[in-house]
Motif scaffolding. Structure first.
Motif, short mmCIF file in Angstrom:
data_model
loop_
_atom_site.label_atom_id
_atom_site.label_comp_id
_atom_site.label_asym_id
_atom_site.label_seq_id
_atom_site.Cartn_x
_atom_site.Cartn_y
_atom_site.Cartn_z
N LEU A 182 0.82 -0.71 -0.16
CA LEU A 182 0.18 0.35 -0.29
C LEU A 182 1.54 1.28 0.16
O LEU A 182 0.47 2.21 -0.97
CB LEU A 182 -0.58 0.33 1.13
CG LEU A 182 -2.48 -0.88 1.07
CD1 LEU A 182 -2.99 -0.88 2.13
CD2 LEU A 182 -2.97 -0.29 -0.36
N SER A 183 2.12 1.46 0.61
CA SER A 183 2.69 2.69 0.43
C SER A 183 3.03 2.69 -0.40
O SER A 183 3.81 4.05 -0.68
CB SER A 183 3.64 2.46 1.77
OG SER A 183 4.78 1.27 2.05
N LEU A 223 2.70 1.57 -3.34
CA LEU A 223 1.16 2.19 -4.49
C LEU A 223 1.07 3.22 -4.47
O LEU A 223 1.34 4.82 -4.62
CB LEU A 223 0.15 1.24 -4.02
CG LEU A 223 -1.14 2.01 -4.99
CD1 LEU A 223 -0.91 2.10 -6.49
CD2 LEU A 223 -2.21 0.99 -4.35
N GLY A 224 1.07 3.67 -3.07
CA GLY A 224 0.64 5.43 -2.58
C GLY A 224 1.57 6.31 -3.09
O GLY A 224 1.67 7.12 -3.37
#
Lengths: 328, 328
Positions: free
Chosen positions: B244-245, B247-248
């Motif tokens: 997620l990080s 992708l963020g």
């Protein structure tokens, strides 16, 4: 702020006990509904508080015998407490601590040490403000104190020591730093003298103990704090600037939380007074219960680490060797 | 690195002209295929280079007449060039500049000024390493020089001045800072004396000009650079820690690019030598063409700003007033 912090620290260290020094009625009111904490607390009443803007000499003259600060330090001197933690007036706390606890035999002046986060771990920086300036002898003593703290608190067998300096070839006016370097190179102690370091080497983790005078150390510490705060502001502004960046920041919020924690000055809150016959930890004045609890944790670890005894032994050993070598 | 940097700077300032001082054959080879740039360049041949580790006094004695550094400074003295930019040995550059250009009348010692990014803008910090230590007179002169630079380069009418100090009540050993404060309060100049500031106030933008001695200033500057680098490493590590990080971070890459640019030390690369009869800009030794081009831009702006004349007038005015008041 102090009583919630004590409650927090107690969760982490259930065998802690506290002596709370201050206005008894106020303390009792705060302890209401905290039966667990209250059972570990003793109260020493005082209705004299040292003002944050009091001059150290004034505090010593007028506030001495009855103030909460003095009574708390006295509890350490008399063996009732293992350490004192205060978020009060730094200068007054140092002046009273020196007067009440006395400096360790062989140490000229106490120093304030800070734990400084590095890329991979942390290092100890001293002096960060107990003194303005330092001569050769004081710099060497700061190195001994920092090394004793690194050995006792961080469990390092042979801490590396760096002297903070500027990167010019022909250095004038800092004879005391060069002389201190010569002493440390030859020091009969389990330390690794690394050499001179520059400002950017501190956070890079070049050494375990950074030695400097209190003026420079204080400015370096506050400059680093200011820079971290400034970058956090840049980061917030950058992340808010577009829809995609806001979405990205949302997805990465776990990472941001970890970063925020890493950069949180409250996690390493506390200046440690070194060179005294007792443990004194100064919390930032502007901190909250999380920060004050960190300072309490630090005092607890210091008390268990035997740093005062270690320091005394190191200094005695060092001075003895120097006299034997005829270099004293 | 120097020639690609000149090409970059020329794009931004098409009326620039260059005198390139160094090995003629090497320079000509580098200019091959850069006809536009070559038409704006003149070459002064020298095959003597001052070593990065040469002591300033050695450089002055041995390298003086024939070295590329000396010839470049001489071009400023003789009016062939408006400014000199070098990424060479700082100490040698300062020693040769002082010897060749001389200090402005009324100025005791030159200083090195840095442009320091703040939350909203930028400020000027000096001295960042020309001298080790500074007495009252030098601190006051640093303030005058910084103010002249802020007026000339940043277009400020009445720059605010802060003296870097530590936040203790009873300050001992820094009489020179307190005395400088008294002078600045009374200074008959269009400056706004702000008072003492602490390390964290620099990046916060508390004042336009931060005055300190060269030892403290150098350590503050390098500590801030080190802290910025350290936080960038934390940030990269945090952003890589989960899917997620990552992708963020990908979504927010525009924001990260903006942040990176804001934190890029190459954008504000260059120490400015103040107090000399000529403009000398020192680029970081380890920089690349982007960084060196920034230093060239800075030299260009300084040359156009009339800072040397402004400084001379301010100092003369200040000394004259002080003598009239009988305070000199």
């Amino acid at each position: 702020m102090v009583i919630p912090a004590a409650a927090l620290a107690l969760v982490r260290h259930p065998n802690m006990r506290f002596i709370l020094v201050g206005d008894q009625a106020q303390i009792e009111a705060e302890l209401q509904g905290r039966a667990e904490l209250a059972s570990k607390c003793e109260i020493i009443h005082s209705d004299v508080a040292i003002a944050m803007d009091a001059k150290p000499s004034q505090a010593l003259r007028h506030g001495r015998w009855k103030s909460s600060m003095w009574l708390a330090i006295q509890a350490v001197r008399d063996g009732q407490a293992h350490a004192v933690v205060s978020a009060g007036n730094t200068g007054a706390l140092m002046a009273m601590s020196k007067f009440c606890l006395k400096t360790v035999k062989g140490i000229d002046r106490p120093a304030i040490a800070a734990i400084w986060p590095t890329v991979d771990a942390e290092c100890i920086v001293l002096d960060v403000g107990a003194n303005v300036g330092a001569d050769t002898r004081q710099l060497v003593e700061f190195a001994l104190m920092g090394a004793a703290m690194a050995r006792a608190l961080l469990g390092m067998e042979k801490p590396s020591i760096g002297l903070l300096n500027i990167g010019v070839e022909e250095v004038k006016g800092v004879e005391q730093i060069r002389e201190a370097a010569a002493f440390l190179k030859a020091a009969p102690l389990p330390i690794l003298y690394h050499g001179f370091i520059e400002g950017n080497d501190i956070g890079h983790g070049a050494v375990d103990v950074v030695v400097t005078d209190g003026f420079t150390g204080n400015i370096a510490l506050k400059t680093a704090e200011g820079t971290a705060k400034q970058i956090a502001q840049y980061l917030r502004a950058a992340m808010g600037q577009s829809f995609l960046s806001r979405l990205g920041a949302l997805l990465a919020q776990g990472a941001f939380r970890a970063l925020k924690e890493k950069m949180d000055p409250r996690q390493l809150n506390g200046g440690i007074f070194l060179g005294l016959n007792g443990i004194v930890v100064k919390s930032h004045g502007g901190t909250d219960e999380t920060g004050f609890a960190s300072a309490v944790d630090l005092a607890y670890e210091m008390a268990f680490s035997g740093v005062v005894e270690r320091l005394g032994a190191d200094v005695a050993h060092f001075h003895e060797k120097l006299e034997l070598d005829g270099a004293a």
